[in-house]
Structures are given as structure tokens and as C-alpha cells.
Design a protein around this motif. Structure first.
Motif, PDB file in Angstrom:
ATOM      1  N   GLU A 149      40.053  24.734  48.077  1.00 24.20           N
ATOM      2  CA  GLU A 149      39.965  23.982  46.824  1.00 24.20           C
ATOM      3  C   GLU A 149      39.433  24.879  45.700  1.00 24.20           C
ATOM      4  N   ASP A 150      38.386  25.624  45.989  1.00 22.58           N
ATOM      5  CA  ASP A 150      37.816  26.517  44.971  1.00 22.58           C
ATOM      6  C   ASP A 150      38.757  27.671  44.648  1.00 22.58           C
ATOM      7  N   LEU A 151      39.465  28.168  45.630  1.00 23.35           N
ATOM      8  CA  LEU A 151      40.420  29.250  45.393  1.00 23.35           C
ATOM      9  C   LEU A 151      41.521  28.786  44.435  1.00 23.35           C
ATOM     10  N   ASP A 152      42.007  27.563  44.635  1.00 19.87           N
ATOM     11  CA  ASP A 152      43.026  27.027  43.736  1.00 19.87           C
ATOM     12  C   ASP A 152      42.475  26.885  42.315  1.00 19.87           C
ATOM     13  N   LYS A 153      41.223  26.452  42.200  1.00 17.84           N
ATOM     14  CA  LYS A 153      40.613  26.281  40.868  1.00 17.84           C
ATOM     15  C   LYS A 153      40.474  27.608  40.143  1.00 17.84           C
ATOM     16  N   VAL A 154      39.960  28.623  40.832  1.00 18.16           N
ATOM     17  CA  VAL A 154      39.795  29.907  40.136  1.00 18.16           C
ATOM     18  C   VAL A 154      41.133  30.579  39.875  1.00 18.16           C
ATOM     19  N   LYS A 155      42.106  30.336  40.732  1.00 21.84           N
ATOM     20  CA  LYS A 155      43.440  30.900  40.502  1.00 21.84           C
ATOM     21  C   LYS A 155      44.043  30.345  39.207  1.00 21.84           C
ATOM     22  N   ALA A 156      43.719  29.092  38.901  1.00 14.68           N
ATOM     23  CA  ALA A 156      44.234  28.457  37.685  1.00 14.68           C
ATOM     24  C   ALA A 156      43.380  28.751  36.447  1.00 14.68           C
ATOM     25  N   ASP A 157      42.216  29.324  36.631  1.00 16.24           N
ATOM     26  CA  ASP A 157      41.289  29.590  35.525  1.00 16.24           C
ATOM     27  C   ASP A 157      41.586  30.974  34.949  1.00 16.24           C
ATOM     28  N   PRO A 158      41.924  31.061  33.670  1.00 17.61           N
ATOM     29  CA  PRO A 158      42.284  32.360  33.086  1.00 17.61           C
ATOM     30  C   PRO A 158      41.137  33.377  33.036  1.00 17.61           C
ATOM     31  N   ARG A 159      39.917  32.952  33.292  1.00 19.69           N
ATOM     32  CA  ARG A 159      38.784  33.886  33.287  1.00 19.69           C
ATOM     33  C   ARG A 159      38.676  34.670  34.595  1.00 19.69           C
ATOM     34  N   TYR A 160      39.448  34.256  35.614  1.00 20.57           N
ATOM     35  CA  TYR A 160      39.344  34.849  36.947  1.00 20.57           C
ATOM     36  C   TYR A 160      40.656  35.476  37.389  1.00 20.57           C
ATOM     37  N   GLU A 161      40.513  36.420  38.321  1.00 20.34           N
ATOM     38  CA  GLU A 161      41.660  36.947  39.054  1.00 20.34           C
ATOM     39  C   GLU A 161      41.266  36.996  40.523  1.00 20.34           C
ATOM     40  N   ILE A 162      42.246  36.828  41.389  1.00 18.75           N
ATOM     41  CA  ILE A 162      42.000  36.911  42.829  1.00 18.75           C
ATOM     42  C   ILE A 162      42.204  38.357  43.255  1.00 18.75           C
ATOM     43  N   ASP A 163      41.192  38.931  43.842  1.00 17.74           N
ATOM     44  CA  ASP A 163      41.234  40.291  44.379  1.00 17.74           C
ATOM     45  C   ASP A 163      40.482  40.241  45.699  1.00 17.74           C
ATOM     46  N   LEU A 164      41.199  40.262  46.786  1.00 18.19           N
ATOM     47  CA  LEU A 164      40.584  40.051  48.091  1.00 18.19           C
ATOM     48  C   LEU A 164      39.691  41.190  48.549  1.00 18.19           C
ATOM     49  N   TYR A 173      33.524  45.111  34.948  1.00 24.85           N
ATOM     50  CA  TYR A 173      33.885  46.176  35.891  1.00 24.85           C
ATOM     51  C   TYR A 173      35.339  46.113  36.352  1.00 24.85           C
ATOM     52  N   THR A 174      36.140  45.241  35.763  1.00 27.05           N
ATOM     53  CA  THR A 174      37.539  45.129  36.182  1.00 27.05           C
ATOM     54  C   THR A 174      38.457  45.635  35.083  1.00 27.05           C
ATOM     55  N   ILE A 175      39.590  46.129  35.467  1.00 23.89           N
ATOM     56  CA  ILE A 175      40.576  46.630  34.507  1.00 23.89           C
ATOM     57  C   ILE A 175      41.136  45.488  33.676  1.00 23.89           C
ATOM     58  N   SER A 176      41.303  44.340  34.296  1.00 24.20           N
ATOM     59  CA  SER A 176      41.909  43.192  33.619  1.00 24.20           C
ATOM     60  C   SER A 176      40.974  42.508  32.626  1.00 24.20           C
ATOM     61  N   GLY A 177      39.669  42.769  32.749  1.00 22.65           N
ATOM     62  CA  GLY A 177      38.700  42.077  31.904  1.00 22.65           C
ATOM     63  C   GLY A 177      38.407  40.664  32.377  1.00 22.65           C
ATOM     64  N   LYS A 178      38.828  40.354  33.623  1.00 25.42           N
ATOM     65  CA  LYS A 178      38.563  39.043  34.218  1.00 25.42           C
ATOM     66  C   LYS A 178      37.568  39.202  35.358  1.00 25.42           C
ATOM     67  N   CYS A 179      36.839  38.149  35.644  1.00 30.38           N
ATOM     68  CA  CYS A 179      35.964  38.157  36.821  1.00 30.38           C
ATOM     69  C   CYS A 179      36.866  38.145  38.053  1.00 30.38           C
ATOM     70  N   SER A 180      36.585  39.013  38.977  1.00 26.55           N
ATOM     71  CA  SER A 180      37.416  39.197  40.158  1.00 26.55           C
ATOM     72  C   SER A 180      36.723  38.591  41.382  1.00 26.55           C
ATOM     73  N   VAL A 181      37.439  37.743  42.125  1.00 29.89           N
ATOM     74  CA  VAL A 181      36.859  37.088  43.301  1.00 29.89           C
ATOM     75  C   VAL A 181      37.818  37.121  44.486  1.00 29.89           C
ATOM     76  N   CYS A 182      37.220  37.095  45.685  1.00 34.25           N
ATOM     77  CA  CYS A 182      37.984  36.981  46.921  1.00 34.25           C
ATOM     78  C   CYS A 182      37.930  35.525  47.389  1.00 34.25           C
ATOM     79  N   PHE A 183      38.321  35.258  48.633  1.00 29.26           N
ATOM     80  CA  PHE A 183      38.306  33.910  49.197  1.00 29.26           C
ATOM     81  C   PHE A 183      36.891  33.335  49.150  1.00 29.26           C
ATOM     82  N   ALA A 184      35.916  34.068  49.644  1.00 30.38           N
ATOM     83  CA  ALA A 184      34.527  33.609  49.610  1.00 30.38           C
ATOM     84  C   ALA A 184      33.983  33.629  48.185  1.00 30.38           C
ATOM     85  N   GLY A 185      34.391  34.602  47.408  1.00 30.71           N
ATOM     86  CA  GLY A 185      33.945  34.686  46.021  1.00 30.71           C
ATOM     87  C   GLY A 185      34.396  33.492  45.195  1.00 30.71           C
ATOM     88  N   ALA A 186      35.537  32.913  45.572  1.00 27.83           N
ATOM     89  CA  ALA A 186      36.001  31.714  44.881  1.00 27.83           C
ATOM     90  C   ALA A 186      35.007  30.564  45.074  1.00 27.83           C
TER      91      ALA A 186
END
Length: 150
Positions: free
Chosen positions: A21-36, A45-58
Motif C-alpha cells: 500500500e505504501d509503495l503504491d502511494k510513494v510511486k504515485a507521489d512526484p516527490r519520490y522515486e522507487i530505487d530498490l 543526494y539523488t540525481i533526480s532531485g526526488k527522495c529515493s526509497v526501496c520497498f521498506a523505505g516506502a
């Protein structure tokens, strides 16, 4: 130490559903990117300028510490019981149901009929089919665990 804003489920089957559920939410949030390969890395610290999260990070971003988007955090920043749950989610992401169960102190049971999860690496979610496959594998694993009361 960060105190989680929400109590995470003690059952691994329920924890997986919360994480999806949280992974789907952050995937839809433009402030985040999924990076496992990244727990919860600040956008600075990311090239994209977005907060980067994995499965647990979500889960960290979605319900544990949603106000920490500008910070880099990982499981050791949380209480030990929560950290173990986050590490269990990471073990699942790497395809190891056994190691996830060990992180959660679950009884040893036969995994011979457990669904295959697969190993997901940092770039896999570029492909939408891989994201759907990951979700399906995690849902199947959650159902399998729930049938066993785990």
C-alpha cells in the motif's frame, strides 16, 4: 531514534500488504522515486532531485516517518522491533522468504510450497511489468503466510 508514527503489523503477511500500500502511494507521489538499492535517501543526494526509497523505505515514507522526506534514514534509525520488520521487507525484496521469517522471529516451517518471489534489483521498476510482477509475487506470499497464521 525515530519513533514510528504508526505501529507496524506483527504478522509478516499483514506487513507485506501495508508495504505494498505504501509503495503504491510513494510511486504515485512526484516527490519520490522507487530505487530498490536505497532505503530512504534525501533528494539532495539523488540525481533526480526526488527522495529515493526501496520497498521498506516506502513504509518509512508512507506511515512511519512521513515528515522526514528531506532526510536520509534507514532501519537503524528506528526502534529495534521496527528495524527488524523493515529488514524483513528488504529480505523479501531480495527473494528470501526464509531470511524475512528469521528477521521476524517466526517459527521454522517448510517452504517447499511457498510461492516464488524473485530477486528485484535497483532498476527493475523501470519496467511497469516488473512492478506488477513484484506486487503479484508479494500478494501471493502474503496470502500463503496468512493461510499459516503468519
Amino acid at each position: 531514534m525515530i519513533k514510528s508514527k504508526t505501529k507496524l503489523p506483527d504478522k509478516l503477511s499483514e506487513l507485506i500488504l501495508v508495504a505494498l500500500e505504501d509503495l503504491d502511494k510513494v510511486k504515485a507521489d512526484p516527490r519520490y522515486e522507487i530505487d530498490l538499492s536505497s532505503w530512504h535517501t534525501s533528494q539532495e543526494y539523488t540525481i533526480s532531485g526526488k527522495c529515493s526509497v526501496c520497498f521498506a523505505g516506502a513504509v518509512m515514507a508512507g506511515r512511519m516517518a512521513p515528515d522526514r522526506i528531506g532526510e536520509s534514514i534507514d532501519p537503524h534509525d528506528f526502534e529495534p522491533s521496527d528495524a527488524r520488520k523493515l529488514r524483513a521487507l528488504n529480505e523479501l525484496r531480495t527473494g528470501s522468504l526464509l531470511d524475512a521469517m528469521l528477521e521476524m522471529d517466526l517459527e521454522e516451517i517448510s517452504l517447499s510450497d511457498a510461492p516464488g518471489i524473485g530477486l528485484y534489483s535497483e532498476y527493475d521498476f523501470i519496467d511497469p511489468d516488473a512492478y506488477a510482477s513484484f506486487r503479484a509475487g508479494m500478494r501471493a506470499t502474503s496470502s500463503w503466510l496468512a493461510e499459516r497464521g503468519l
